[in-house]
Scaffold this motif. Structure first.
Motif, mmCIF file in Angstrom:
data_model
loop_
_atom_site.group_PDB
_atom_site.id
_atom_site.type_symbol
_atom_site.label_atom_id
_atom_site.label_comp_id
_atom_site.label_asym_id
_atom_site.label_seq_id
_atom_site.Cartn_x
_atom_site.Cartn_y
_atom_site.Cartn_z
ATOM 1 N N LEU A 239 33.193 49.158 -22.886
ATOM 2 C CA LEU A 239 31.847 48.623 -23.047
ATOM 3 C C LEU A 239 30.977 49.221 -21.956
ATOM 4 O O LEU A 239 31.335 49.162 -20.773
ATOM 5 C CB LEU A 239 31.902 47.101 -22.912
ATOM 6 C CG LEU A 239 30.632 46.323 -23.115
ATOM 7 C CD1 LEU A 239 30.175 46.425 -24.562
ATOM 8 C CD2 LEU A 239 30.860 44.874 -22.752
ATOM 9 N N VAL A 240 29.865 49.820 -22.336
ATOM 10 C CA VAL A 240 28.961 50.448 -21.378
ATOM 11 C C VAL A 240 27.621 49.724 -21.407
ATOM 12 O O VAL A 240 26.990 49.628 -22.464
ATOM 13 C CB VAL A 240 28.748 51.946 -21.694
ATOM 14 C CG1 VAL A 240 27.799 52.586 -20.690
ATOM 15 C CG2 VAL A 240 30.075 52.696 -21.709
ATOM 16 N N SER B 226 25.260 35.128 -21.622
ATOM 17 C CA SER B 226 25.101 36.342 -22.425
ATOM 18 C C SER B 226 26.250 37.310 -22.152
ATOM 19 O O SER B 226 26.829 37.891 -23.075
ATOM 20 C CB SER B 226 23.762 37.007 -22.102
ATOM 21 O OG SER B 226 23.604 38.200 -22.812
ATOM 22 N N ILE B 227 26.590 37.460 -20.889
ATOM 23 C CA ILE B 227 27.697 38.341 -20.510
ATOM 24 C C ILE B 227 29.008 37.829 -21.100
ATOM 25 O O ILE B 227 29.772 38.594 -21.698
ATOM 26 C CB ILE B 227 27.798 38.466 -18.979
ATOM 27 C CG1 ILE B 227 26.544 39.131 -18.418
ATOM 28 C CG2 ILE B 227 29.057 39.236 -18.575
ATOM 29 C CD1 ILE B 227 26.413 39.037 -16.916
ATOM 30 N N ALA B 228 29.271 36.539 -20.962
ATOM 31 C CA ALA B 228 30.511 35.952 -21.481
ATOM 32 C C ALA B 228 30.601 36.119 -22.992
ATOM 33 O O ALA B 228 31.671 36.461 -23.523
ATOM 34 C CB ALA B 228 30.594 34.477 -21.105
ATOM 35 N N ASN B 229 29.504 35.921 -23.696
ATOM 36 C CA ASN B 229 29.504 36.072 -25.152
ATOM 37 C C ASN B 229 29.804 37.508 -25.572
ATOM 38 O O ASN B 229 30.574 37.745 -26.509
ATOM 39 C CB ASN B 229 28.164 35.630 -25.745
ATOM 40 C CG ASN B 229 27.969 34.140 -25.693
ATOM 41 O OD1 ASN B 229 28.927 33.375 -25.609
ATOM 42 N ND2 ASN B 229 26.716 33.714 -25.730
ATOM 43 N N VAL C 262 31.400 39.849 -23.767
ATOM 44 C CA VAL C 262 32.786 40.172 -23.418
ATOM 45 C C VAL C 262 33.746 39.525 -24.415
ATOM 46 O O VAL C 262 34.703 40.156 -24.867
ATOM 47 C CB VAL C 262 33.109 39.757 -21.968
ATOM 48 C CG1 VAL C 262 34.593 39.860 -21.684
ATOM 49 C CG2 VAL C 262 32.316 40.625 -20.989
ATOM 50 N N ASP C 263 33.480 38.290 -24.803
ATOM 51 C CA ASP C 263 34.314 37.637 -25.820
ATOM 52 C C ASP C 263 34.248 38.371 -27.156
ATOM 53 O O ASP C 263 35.254 38.518 -27.844
ATOM 54 C CB ASP C 263 33.896 36.179 -26.017
ATOM 55 C CG ASP C 263 34.323 35.281 -24.880
ATOM 56 O OD1 ASP C 263 35.189 35.697 -24.071
ATOM 57 O OD2 ASP C 263 33.784 34.162 -24.784
ATOM 58 N N SER C 264 33.077 38.838 -27.521
ATOM 59 C CA SER C 264 32.896 39.520 -28.805
ATOM 60 C C SER C 264 33.594 40.878 -28.859
ATOM 61 O O SER C 264 34.198 41.233 -29.865
ATOM 62 C CB SER C 264 31.407 39.734 -29.093
ATOM 63 O OG SER C 264 30.762 38.508 -29.275
ATOM 64 N N TYR C 265 33.480 41.643 -27.786
ATOM 65 C CA TYR C 265 34.019 43.003 -27.771
ATOM 66 C C TYR C 265 35.457 43.085 -27.265
ATOM 67 O O TYR C 265 36.152 44.055 -27.566
ATOM 68 C CB TYR C 265 33.135 43.922 -26.923
ATOM 69 C CG TYR C 265 31.839 44.286 -27.588
ATOM 70 C CD1 TYR C 265 31.747 45.400 -28.416
ATOM 71 C CD2 TYR C 265 30.695 43.528 -27.397
ATOM 72 C CE1 TYR C 265 30.561 45.742 -29.028
ATOM 73 C CE2 TYR C 265 29.495 43.859 -28.013
ATOM 74 C CZ TYR C 265 29.439 44.968 -28.826
ATOM 75 O OH TYR C 265 28.253 45.305 -29.435
ATOM 76 N N SER C 266 35.875 42.141 -26.450
ATOM 77 C CA SER C 266 37.203 42.178 -25.822
ATOM 78 C C SER C 266 37.504 43.555 -25.230
ATOM 79 O O SER C 266 38.518 44.182 -25.558
ATOM 80 C CB SER C 266 38.277 41.788 -26.830
ATOM 81 O OG SER C 266 38.089 40.481 -27.276
#
Length: 64
Positions: free
Chosen positions: A11-12, A45-48, A50-54
């Motif tokens: 993720l970039v 927003s960051i947590a969402n 990171v959870d979405s992309y893993s």
């Protein structure tokens, strides 16, 4: 051929900037996010994202 085994899990952030744009050439399969996609000042927003992309790795190319 990429030097990374699974660049799809990278993720970039800061995708619209100079470094983010340059990274597109070496990590074409990575997920690139701009400030419209991710608010780096909002922990939820960051947590969402990171959870979405893993992601297996996060490259923060965002500048202030």
């Amino acid at each position: 051929m990429s030097f990374l085994a699974d660049e799809r899990r990278i993720l970039v952030t800061g995708a619209a900037g100079q470094v983010g744009t340059a990274l597109r050439e070496v990590l074409p399969a990575a997920a690139f996010l701009t400030r419209r996609d991710l608010d780096l000042t909002d922990i939820r927003s960051i947590a969402n994202v990171v959870d979405s992309y893993s992601p297996s790795a996060v490259v923060n190319a965002a500048a202030y």
